[in-house]
Write a protein that holds these residues in place. Structure first.
Motif, PDB file in Angstrom:
ATOM      1  N   HIS A   1       4.567  10.447   0.484  1.00 42.42           N
ATOM      2  CA  HIS A   1       4.073   9.081   0.391  1.00 42.42           C
ATOM      3  C   HIS A   1       5.109   8.142   0.991  1.00 42.42           C
ATOM      4  O   HIS A   1       6.306   8.370   0.848  1.00 42.42           O
ATOM      5  CB  HIS A   1       3.828   8.668  -1.067  1.00 42.42           C
ATOM      6  CG  HIS A   1       2.556   9.194  -1.629  1.00 42.42           C
ATOM      7  ND1 HIS A   1       2.373  10.508  -1.971  1.00 42.42           N
ATOM      8  CD2 HIS A   1       1.384   8.575  -1.914  1.00 42.42           C
ATOM      9  CE1 HIS A   1       1.155  10.684  -2.447  1.00 42.42           C
ATOM     10  NE2 HIS A   1       0.530   9.519  -2.416  1.00 42.42           N
ATOM     11  N   GLU A   2       4.630   7.108   1.654  1.00 45.81           N
ATOM     12  CA  GLU A   2       5.541   6.061   2.111  1.00 45.81           C
ATOM     13  C   GLU A   2       4.905   4.703   1.848  1.00 45.81           C
ATOM     14  O   GLU A   2       3.689   4.562   1.813  1.00 45.81           O
ATOM     15  CB  GLU A   2       5.938   6.232   3.567  1.00 45.81           C
ATOM     16  CG  GLU A   2       4.859   6.058   4.575  1.00 45.81           C
ATOM     17  CD  GLU A   2       5.362   6.263   6.005  1.00 45.81           C
ATOM     18  OE1 GLU A   2       4.885   5.530   6.878  1.00 45.81           O
ATOM     19  OE2 GLU A   2       6.206   7.151   6.244  1.00 45.81           O
ATOM     20  N   THR A   3       5.765   3.717   1.623  1.00 48.40           N
ATOM     21  CA  THR A   3       5.337   2.361   1.333  1.00 48.40           C
ATOM     22  C   THR A   3       4.977   1.644   2.626  1.00 48.40           C
ATOM     23  O   THR A   3       5.677   1.771   3.627  1.00 48.40           O
ATOM     24  CB  THR A   3       6.472   1.610   0.609  1.00 48.40           C
ATOM     25  OG1 THR A   3       6.784   2.334  -0.582  1.00 48.40           O
ATOM     26  CG2 THR A   3       6.080   0.202   0.264  1.00 48.40           C
TER      27      THR A   3
ATOM     28  N   THR B   1       5.141   4.152  -4.579  1.00 48.74           N
ATOM     29  CA  THR B   1       5.759   3.103  -3.761  1.00 48.74           C
ATOM     30  C   THR B   1       7.223   2.857  -4.079  1.00 48.74           C
ATOM     31  O   THR B   1       7.941   2.282  -3.264  1.00 48.74           O
ATOM     32  CB  THR B   1       5.028   1.745  -3.943  1.00 48.74           C
ATOM     33  OG1 THR B   1       5.252   1.272  -5.276  1.00 48.74           O
ATOM     34  CG2 THR B   1       3.549   1.866  -3.640  1.00 48.74           C
ATOM     35  N   GLY B   2       7.666   3.217  -5.288  1.00 50.27           N
ATOM     36  CA  GLY B   2       9.024   2.907  -5.729  1.00 50.27           C
ATOM     37  C   GLY B   2       9.157   1.503  -6.302  1.00 50.27           C
ATOM     38  O   GLY B   2      10.251   1.075  -6.647  1.00 50.27           O
ATOM     39  N   TRP B   3       8.049   0.780  -6.435  1.00 48.92           N
ATOM     40  CA  TRP B   3       8.077  -0.607  -6.889  1.00 48.92           C
ATOM     41  C   TRP B   3       7.732  -0.741  -8.365  1.00 48.92           C
ATOM     42  O   TRP B   3       6.874  -0.026  -8.891  1.00 48.92           O
ATOM     43  CB  TRP B   3       7.084  -1.447  -6.094  1.00 48.92           C
ATOM     44  CG  TRP B   3       7.619  -1.906  -4.774  1.00 48.92           C
ATOM     45  CD1 TRP B   3       7.845  -1.127  -3.667  1.00 48.92           C
ATOM     46  CD2 TRP B   3       8.019  -3.222  -4.428  1.00 48.92           C
ATOM     47  NE1 TRP B   3       8.355  -1.899  -2.655  1.00 48.92           N
ATOM     48  CE2 TRP B   3       8.467  -3.193  -3.098  1.00 48.92           C
ATOM     49  CE3 TRP B   3       8.022  -4.438  -5.108  1.00 48.92           C
ATOM     50  CZ2 TRP B   3       8.919  -4.322  -2.434  1.00 48.92           C
ATOM     51  CZ3 TRP B   3       8.477  -5.573  -4.454  1.00 48.92           C
ATOM     52  CH2 TRP B   3       8.925  -5.503  -3.124  1.00 48.92           C
TER      53      TRP B   3
ATOM     54  N   LEU C   1       0.838  -1.198   0.000  1.00 50.59           N
ATOM     55  CA  LEU C   1       0.000   0.000   0.000  1.00 50.59           C
ATOM     56  C   LEU C   1       0.868   1.240   0.000  1.00 50.59           C
ATOM     57  O   LEU C   1       2.082   1.167   0.199  1.00 50.59           O
ATOM     58  CB  LEU C   1      -0.885   0.024   1.246  1.00 50.59           C
ATOM     59  CG  LEU C   1      -1.765  -1.193   1.497  1.00 50.59           C
ATOM     60  CD1 LEU C   1      -2.427  -1.090   2.863  1.00 50.59           C
ATOM     61  CD2 LEU C   1      -2.788  -1.346   0.395  1.00 50.59           C
ATOM     62  N   THR C   2       0.230   2.367  -0.163  1.00 51.37           N
ATOM     63  CA  THR C   2       0.907   3.640   0.037  1.00 51.37           C
ATOM     64  C   THR C   2       0.162   4.402   1.129  1.00 51.37           C
ATOM     65  O   THR C   2      -1.053   4.296   1.252  1.00 51.37           O
ATOM     66  CB  THR C   2       0.979   4.478  -1.261  1.00 51.37           C
ATOM     67  OG1 THR C   2       1.781   5.634  -1.036  1.00 51.37           O
ATOM     68  CG2 THR C   2      -0.378   4.903  -1.757  1.00 51.37           C
ATOM     69  N   CYS C   3       0.915   5.119   1.928  1.00 48.26           N
ATOM     70  CA  CYS C   3       0.314   6.020   2.908  1.00 48.26           C
ATOM     71  C   CYS C   3       0.609   7.439   2.448  1.00 48.26           C
ATOM     72  O   CYS C   3       1.770   7.846   2.376  1.00 48.26           O
ATOM     73  CB  CYS C   3       0.875   5.790   4.303  1.00 48.26           C
ATOM     74  SG  CYS C   3       0.071   6.838   5.551  1.00 48.26           S
TER      75      CYS C   3
ATOM     76  N   MET D   1       9.812  -5.821  -7.784  1.00 46.91           N
ATOM     77  CA  MET D   1      10.986  -5.404  -7.018  1.00 46.91           C
ATOM     78  C   MET D   1      10.927  -3.916  -6.726  1.00 46.91           C
ATOM     79  O   MET D   1      10.377  -3.150  -7.495  1.00 46.91           O
ATOM     80  CB  MET D   1      12.281  -5.706  -7.776  1.00 46.91           C
ATOM     81  CG  MET D   1      12.501  -4.808  -8.968  1.00 46.91           C
ATOM     82  SD  MET D   1      14.126  -4.960  -9.738  1.00 46.91           S
ATOM     83  CE  MET D   1      13.983  -6.525 -10.524  1.00 46.91           C
ATOM     84  N   PRO D   2      11.527  -3.531  -5.587  1.00 43.83           N
ATOM     85  CA  PRO D   2      11.629  -2.097  -5.305  1.00 43.83           C
ATOM     86  C   PRO D   2      12.757  -1.509  -6.148  1.00 43.83           C
ATOM     87  O   PRO D   2      13.843  -2.077  -6.232  1.00 43.83           O
ATOM     88  CB  PRO D   2      11.948  -2.040  -3.815  1.00 43.83           C
ATOM     89  CG  PRO D   2      12.617  -3.345  -3.520  1.00 43.83           C
ATOM     90  CD  PRO D   2      12.049  -4.342  -4.482  1.00 43.83           C
ATOM     91  N   LEU D   3      12.472  -0.385  -6.798  1.00 45.45           N
ATOM     92  CA  LEU D   3      13.482   0.290  -7.605  1.00 45.45           C
ATOM     93  C   LEU D   3      14.058   1.509  -6.896  1.00 45.45           C
ATOM     94  O   LEU D   3      15.184   1.905  -7.159  1.00 45.45           O
ATOM     95  CB  LEU D   3      12.891   0.716  -8.952  1.00 45.45           C
ATOM     96  CG  LEU D   3      12.388  -0.405  -9.855  1.00 45.45           C
ATOM     97  CD1 LEU D   3      11.768   0.178 -11.119  1.00 45.45           C
ATOM     98  CD2 LEU D   3      13.514  -1.366 -10.190  1.00 45.45           C
ATOM     99  N   CYS D   4      13.251   2.106  -6.024  1.00 43.53           N
ATOM    100  CA  CYS D   4      13.669   3.341  -5.361  1.00 43.53           C
ATOM    101  C   CYS D   4      12.688   3.632  -4.229  1.00 43.53           C
ATOM    102  O   CYS D   4      11.708   2.926  -4.047  1.00 43.53           O
ATOM    103  CB  CYS D   4      13.678   4.509  -6.364  1.00 43.53           C
ATOM    104  SG  CYS D   4      12.098   4.807  -7.181  1.00 43.53           S
ATOM    105  N   ASP D   5      12.952   4.676  -3.478  1.00 37.50           N
ATOM    106  CA  ASP D   5      11.981   5.177  -2.521  1.00 37.50           C
ATOM    107  C   ASP D   5      10.823   5.801  -3.300  1.00 37.50           C
ATOM    108  O   ASP D   5      10.977   6.142  -4.481  1.00 37.50           O
ATOM    109  CB  ASP D   5      12.614   6.240  -1.615  1.00 37.50           C
ATOM    110  CG  ASP D   5      13.613   5.648  -0.630  1.00 37.50           C
ATOM    111  OD1 ASP D   5      13.483   4.452  -0.294  1.00 37.50           O
ATOM    112  OD2 ASP D   5      14.533   6.376  -0.219  1.00 37.50           O
ATOM    113  N   PRO D   6       9.658   5.981  -2.672  1.00 41.41           N
ATOM    114  CA  PRO D   6       8.566   6.649  -3.378  1.00 41.41           C
ATOM    115  C   PRO D   6       9.021   7.993  -3.945  1.00 41.41           C
ATOM    116  O   PRO D   6       9.749   8.751  -3.293  1.00 41.41           O
ATOM    117  CB  PRO D   6       7.506   6.836  -2.294  1.00 41.41           C
ATOM    118  CG  PRO D   6       7.760   5.726  -1.326  1.00 41.41           C
ATOM    119  CD  PRO D   6       9.263   5.570  -1.317  1.00 41.41           C
TER     120      PRO D   6
END
Length: 147
Positions: free
Chosen positions: A117-119, A68-70, A33-35, A107-112
């Motif tokens: 926003h945070e993952t 999300t960075g994903w 999710l994203t917050c 896969m995560p590529l980076c921070d949001p």
């Protein structure tokens, strides 16, 4: 007819249609999710507006990465709902037309990339109970086999 969640539209308010693509991203019993932290914390399905000239699937990939960075794969359309809201960040009364997909978080590529926003990872049943809007909760329940 598209199912509506949330408050009915205000009778004397004009709304602008705002189509968007959103993702349910399950992995090992959890949901990505994203917050959105501002104007107040709100747990959401990652996703957002489809830009003019953009198709839903490219918008989905772009929005999930931004929030999300994903990187995601294999999106499949689950359904659509609409809701009538005021979007303070855009000073806009919108009829949000929310196209909901399931996809695999790869896969995560980076921070949001999107500010504020945070993952967040939550167990699927928990996410279905605490997502910030009724449409998101409904589709999470569908995915969890609870609806």
């Amino acid at each position: 007819m598209i199912r509506r969640f949330g408050a009915p539209p205000h009778k004397n308010q004009t709304y602008r249609a705002r189509p968007g693509a959103y993702a349910l991203l399950p992995h090992d019993g959890q949901l990505l999710l994203t917050c959105q932290l501002q104007p107040e914390p709100d747990l959401q399905l990652p996703g957002g507006g489809i830009d003019p000239g953009e198709s839903p699937l490219p918008a989905l990939h772009r929005e999930v990465l931004e929030e999300t960075g994903w990187k995601i794969a294999a999106p499949k359309r689950l359904g659509t709902f609409r809701r009538f809201v005021f979007m303070p960040e855009y000073d806009l009364w919108a009829e949000k037309i929310c196209h909901i997909y399931t996809a695999r978080p790869v896969m995560p590529l980076c921070d949001p990339l999107e500010p504020h926003h945070e993952t967040v990872w939550l167990p699927l049943a928990d996410a279905a109970a605490v997502l910030g809007n009724a449409g998101d909760r409904y589709f999470a329940r569908v995915l969890a086999g609870l609806a």
